[in-house]
Design an enzyme around this catalytic site. Structure first.
Site, PDB file in Angstrom:
ATOM      1  N   LYS A 141      19.440  20.715  44.294  1.00  0.00           N
ATOM      2  CA  LYS A 141      19.423  22.110  43.869  1.00  0.00           C
ATOM      3  C   LYS A 141      18.127  22.790  44.306  1.00  0.00           C
ATOM      4  CE  LYS A 141      23.276  22.116  41.381  1.00  0.00           C
ATOM      5  NZ  LYS A 141      24.424  22.988  41.663  1.00  0.00           N
ATOM      6  N   ASP A 170      21.629  23.172  47.710  1.00  0.00           N
ATOM      7  CA  ASP A 170      22.498  24.087  46.956  1.00  0.00           C
ATOM      8  C   ASP A 170      21.657  25.112  46.213  1.00  0.00           C
ATOM      9  OD1 ASP A 170      24.486  25.356  45.594  1.00  0.00           O
ATOM     10  OD2 ASP A 170      25.008  23.659  44.313  1.00  0.00           O
ATOM     11  N   GLU A 204      24.180  25.486  50.701  1.00  0.00           N
ATOM     12  CA  GLU A 204      25.322  25.961  49.917  1.00  0.00           C
ATOM     13  C   GLU A 204      24.966  27.247  49.176  1.00  0.00           C
ATOM     14  OE1 GLU A 204      27.911  23.965  46.298  1.00  0.00           O
ATOM     15  OE2 GLU A 204      27.209  22.681  47.935  1.00  0.00           O
ATOM     16  N   ASP A 229      30.277  28.771  47.944  1.00  0.00           N
ATOM     17  CA  ASP A 229      30.661  28.104  46.703  1.00  0.00           C
ATOM     18  C   ASP A 229      31.050  29.143  45.651  1.00  0.00           C
ATOM     19  OD1 ASP A 229      31.096  26.289  44.711  1.00  0.00           O
ATOM     20  OD2 ASP A 229      29.021  25.689  44.457  1.00  0.00           O
ATOM     21  N   LYS A 253      36.186  24.023  43.953  1.00  0.00           N
ATOM     22  CA  LYS A 253      36.126  23.357  42.661  1.00  0.00           C
ATOM     23  C   LYS A 253      37.528  23.430  42.050  1.00  0.00           C
ATOM     24  CE  LYS A 253      31.253  23.979  41.491  1.00  0.00           C
ATOM     25  NZ  LYS A 253      30.772  23.924  42.859  1.00  0.00           N
TER      26      LYS A 253
END
Length: 325
Positions: A141, A170, A204, A229, A253
């Site tokens: 992250k 991300d 991402e 995303d 997702k």
């Protein structure tokens, strides 16, 4: 088909807070579904919303379940409105699991997993445990701390990770346009000088959802790939971004994207480049999500389900949940 229907809300506490650009997340809440069809076959499903990611709220999902009076039909399941995408996924996958019986098996051997590293310096200590568990793709992250600090940690991380691993960055939409350029330029330079053996697979969701055109522009300006995303959280968003010209990577997702059957249709029709990813669901939704990943992953990218280390082991929790309420 008509089903008898029961549901139970659940709470699962993360072993450590999950920190992203959206803030800290301490407790995963959701709903377990239990459907019994007219022949006695049982299907389990799960509603695992993430409202700040684009799905309905838990309260909206509970309200929908409460209105069903213990019974539901296929007609109702396939007419659940798009504003309830996690409900669409939960009920439809439960009905599929019930009708599929023993054939509903996930071919795990065909899937490779990406392990999620914690934000900040903690990643430098966590990767080795995941490596020993067999992970060779990691996601870290970014967009959480000051960019100068993160770039410094990133420099340490890429020189610490073993060769031939893949690293995903991300941002959860947390970078400015200038910061996104800096990250992409840094990754491109690393690739160009060939000093590190690992691969930066993609960045991402570098920018917020509303900055789609800027992300499209960035995807054409750098060699380092960009994956969408938050921009493609639901089927409607997925279709819109594809229509507006996105031909890069789509992070899907399943738990919040919406109807599994409509997702299958879209992916087969457009042959998009996908990475399937967890919403920190339980084993129930994960089974249905992995089934979709095995069916629809075109480029065999590692799937983002390496999240078991964020929770205590499940074991008997479902039985306890069902019996205690």
């Amino acid at each position: 088909m008509r089903y008898q229907f029961e549901f139970r809300p659940y709470q699962r506490r993360f072993l450590r807070s999950l920190t992203t650009n959206h803030g800290k997340w301490d407790i995963r809440e959701g709903i377990i579904l239990h459907l019994t069809d007219e022949s006695g076959k049982v299907g389990w499903g799960e509603i695992a919303p993430i409202s700040w990611f684009g799905s309905e709220t838990l309260e909206q999902a509970l309200d929908f379940c409460s209105q069903l009076s213990g019974e539901i039909t296929d007609e109702i399941i396939f007419s659940i409105p798009d504003k309830l995408p996690a409900c669409q996924f939960g009920f439809e996958s439960a009905s599929e699991m019930g009708s599929g019986g023993d054939n509903f098996i996930t071919p795990n051997s065909s899937l490779f997993y990406s392990g999620l590293l914690p934000a900040g310096e903690a990643a430098l200590n966590q990767w080795e445990t995941l490596w020993q568990q067999g992970y060779r793709t990691f996601k870290w992250k970014i967009g959480v701390d000051a960019i100068t600090d993160e770039l410094e940690i990133f420099e340490s991380l890429i020189h610490t990770l073993p060769g031939f691993t893949k690293l995903r960055l991300d941002a959860n939409g947390g970078l400015s346009y200038e910061e996104a350029n800096l990250w992409l330029r840094t990754c491109d330079n690393l690739k160009a000088n060939g000093k590190i053996p690992l691969e930066i697979e993609f960045i991402e969701q570098p920018l917020p959802v509303e900055q789609f055109q800027q992300m499209l522009e960035l995807s054409l300006s750098y060699k380092t790939a960009i994956a969408l995303d938050e921009s493609v959280a639901t089927l409607g968003q997925l279709a819109a971004c594809h229509q507006e010209g996105w031909r890069g990577i789509f992070v899907i997702k399943p738990g919040i994207v919406g109807s599994p059957s409509r997702l299958r249709k879209f992916c087969h029709q457009h042959q998009i480049d996908t990475v399937f990813s967890s919403v920190f669901e339980t084993a129930i939704a994960r089974l249905a999500a992995l089934q979709l990943a095995a069916e629809l992953s075109q480029n065999k990218r590692a799937i983002g389900f390496g999240i078991d280390h964020f929770f205590e082991q499940e074991e008997t929790w479902l039985q306890s949940l069902w019996n205690d309420l």
